[in-house]
Design an enzyme around this catalytic site. Structure first.
Site, PDB file in Angstrom:
ATOM      1  N   CYS A 111       0.830  -1.214   0.000  1.00 47.10           N
ATOM      2  CA  CYS A 111       0.000   0.000   0.000  1.00 47.10           C
ATOM      3  C   CYS A 111       0.866   1.267   0.000  1.00 47.10           C
ATOM      4  O   CYS A 111       1.574   1.523  -0.951  1.00 47.10           O
ATOM      5  CB  CYS A 111      -0.986  -0.020   1.166  1.00 47.10           C
ATOM      6  N   LYS A 134     -12.147   8.229  -1.165  1.00 49.39           N
ATOM      7  CA  LYS A 134     -11.370   7.080  -0.730  1.00 49.39           C
ATOM      8  C   LYS A 134     -11.685   5.846  -1.577  1.00 49.39           C
ATOM      9  O   LYS A 134     -12.846   5.538  -1.847  1.00 49.39           O
ATOM     10  CB  LYS A 134     -11.652   6.784   0.741  1.00 49.39           C
ATOM     11  N   SER A 142      -7.597   0.145   0.366  1.00 46.64           N
ATOM     12  CA  SER A 142      -8.019   1.155   1.337  1.00 46.64           C
ATOM     13  C   SER A 142      -7.016   2.296   1.302  1.00 46.64           C
ATOM     14  O   SER A 142      -6.005   2.270   1.987  1.00 46.64           O
ATOM     15  CB  SER A 142      -8.090   0.537   2.740  1.00 46.64           C
ATOM     16  N   HIS A 200      -4.268  -4.549  -0.048  1.00 47.18           N
ATOM     17  CA  HIS A 200      -4.028  -5.193   1.239  1.00 47.18           C
ATOM     18  C   HIS A 200      -4.518  -6.639   1.218  1.00 47.18           C
ATOM     19  O   HIS A 200      -5.491  -6.985   1.902  1.00 47.18           O
ATOM     20  CB  HIS A 200      -4.751  -4.431   2.355  1.00 47.18           C
ATOM     21  N   GLU A 212      -3.280  -8.882   2.764  1.00 39.88           N
ATOM     22  CA  GLU A 212      -3.074  -9.408   4.115  1.00 39.88           C
ATOM     23  C   GLU A 212      -4.231  -9.103   5.057  1.00 39.88           C
ATOM     24  O   GLU A 212      -4.289  -9.641   6.176  1.00 39.88           O
ATOM     25  CB  GLU A 212      -1.768  -8.847   4.708  1.00 39.88           C
ATOM     26  N   ARG A 224     -14.609   3.170  11.904  1.00 42.56           N
ATOM     27  CA  ARG A 224     -13.704   4.159  12.497  1.00 42.56           C
ATOM     28  C   ARG A 224     -13.861   5.505  11.797  1.00 42.56           C
ATOM     29  O   ARG A 224     -13.911   6.563  12.444  1.00 42.56           O
ATOM     30  CB  ARG A 224     -12.266   3.666  12.383  1.00 42.56           C
TER      31      ARG A 224
END
Length: 303
Positions: A142, A163, A193, A236, A238, A250
């Site tokens: 990322c 985003k 992200s 990502h 992972e 969040r």
């Protein structure tokens, strides 16, 4: 074979519960093999969660790995206790005299800053320079991937209007004789992200880079340097099943205006539990990197 991690690392209990093969120093020293030494520069705010994400994937290969976690000396994280980083992390000055078979540089939620504005950018540059002579292969994730593209290949990031968050489909390119893609489907899913992107055209035009996978919605995802020493993933793989959900909640709690992560929640309903469609390719990426670009390429004795 297992990952060799400190006996008291909190991620250990979670990994053992999931039946991930790990061991501590006492057991590792009884095995007469040369383990791979992997160092992880963890720049994510929730370092313990990221430790679990990455160790889960590293622990599913037929190799014994010695894991060292690296922290920045020029910036103290706010979301991880100082005692945790003091107990389980090293600074660059503590490891710069050593050789490592592999390096992982994680993402960081700082895309809104120019690279030179990042508090630890000078330290990052020193680490990336050091890795050229002291690490066999580096996997950049990322923001870490964008930092590598900028520092090593002069390809800058650019801001997005909103985003990029969700799970996106990617098409494989240039797969001939690329061991990193062995076992990959022609199309695969991966989470993204971030608030920035990089130019696919600039990557394709660069003589030292090969684009391996891209998404019509999320843009370039997987790139490799021609010498195989730099692998960059802008997403990502992972991530755990609920990581994007946690990030979305969040952001809402912070009062940010964000869209629901794309193609993630069933029926696009945040009240539904998301499903994981990318786990197998996450394991493939990490195992292929470890096997073909670290284990097969690294010397038995560094000189």
């Amino acid at each position: 074979m297992p990952v060799n991690i400190p006996k008291d690392l909190p991620a250990r209990a979670l990994l053992e519960k999931e039946n991930i093969f790990i061991m501590d120093d006492e057991r590792a020293t009884t095995q007469d093999i040369r383990p791979l030494n992997i160092i992880i520069l963890n720049l994510m705010p929730d370092k313990q969660a990221t430790e679990g994400h990455i160790l889960r994937l590293l622990g599913n290969t037929p190799l014994q790995l010695n894991i060292t976690f690296l922290k920045t000396a020029t910036y103290q994280p706010k979301h991880t206790s100082q005692s945790h980083t003091e107990n389980f992390y090293k600074t660059f000055d503590e490891i710069r005299h050593k050789k490592f078979d592999g390096l992982i540089i994680t993402g960081a939620p700082i895309e809104h800053l120019q690279f030179e504005e990042v508090a630890y950018w000078e330290e990052m540059a020193k680490i990336m320079d050091w890795a050229e002579d002291n690490v066999t292969s580096t996997l950049h994730i990322c923001w870490g991937a964008q930092a590598a593209l900028y520092y090593h290949f002069k390809i800058d990031k650019f801001p997005l209007k909103e985003k990029c968050s969700g799970i996106f489909s990617h098409r494989i390119f240039n797969s001939d004789n690329i061991e990193l893609l062995r076992g990959f489907d022609d199309e695969f899913i991966a989470p993204h992200s971030r608030y920035t992107n990089v130019s696919e055209e600039a990557i394709n035009e660069h003589p030292d880079l090969t684009l391996l996978a891209s998404s019509p919605e999320a843009g370039p995802f997987l790139m490799i340097s021609k010498d195989g020493r730099h692998i960059m993933a802008t997403g990502h793989l992972e991530y755990e099943t609920d990581t994007l959900k946690q990030e979305y909640e969040r952001d809402l709690d912070r009062g940010l205006t964000v869209r629901i992560p794309a193609h993630y929640f069933p029926d696009n309903n945040p009240d539904e539990q998301p499903l994981n469609y990318w786990r197998s390719h996450a394991h493939l990426l990490f195992s292929n990197w470890l096997n073909y670009y670290v284990y097969q390429a690294t010397p038995y004795e560094w000189r």
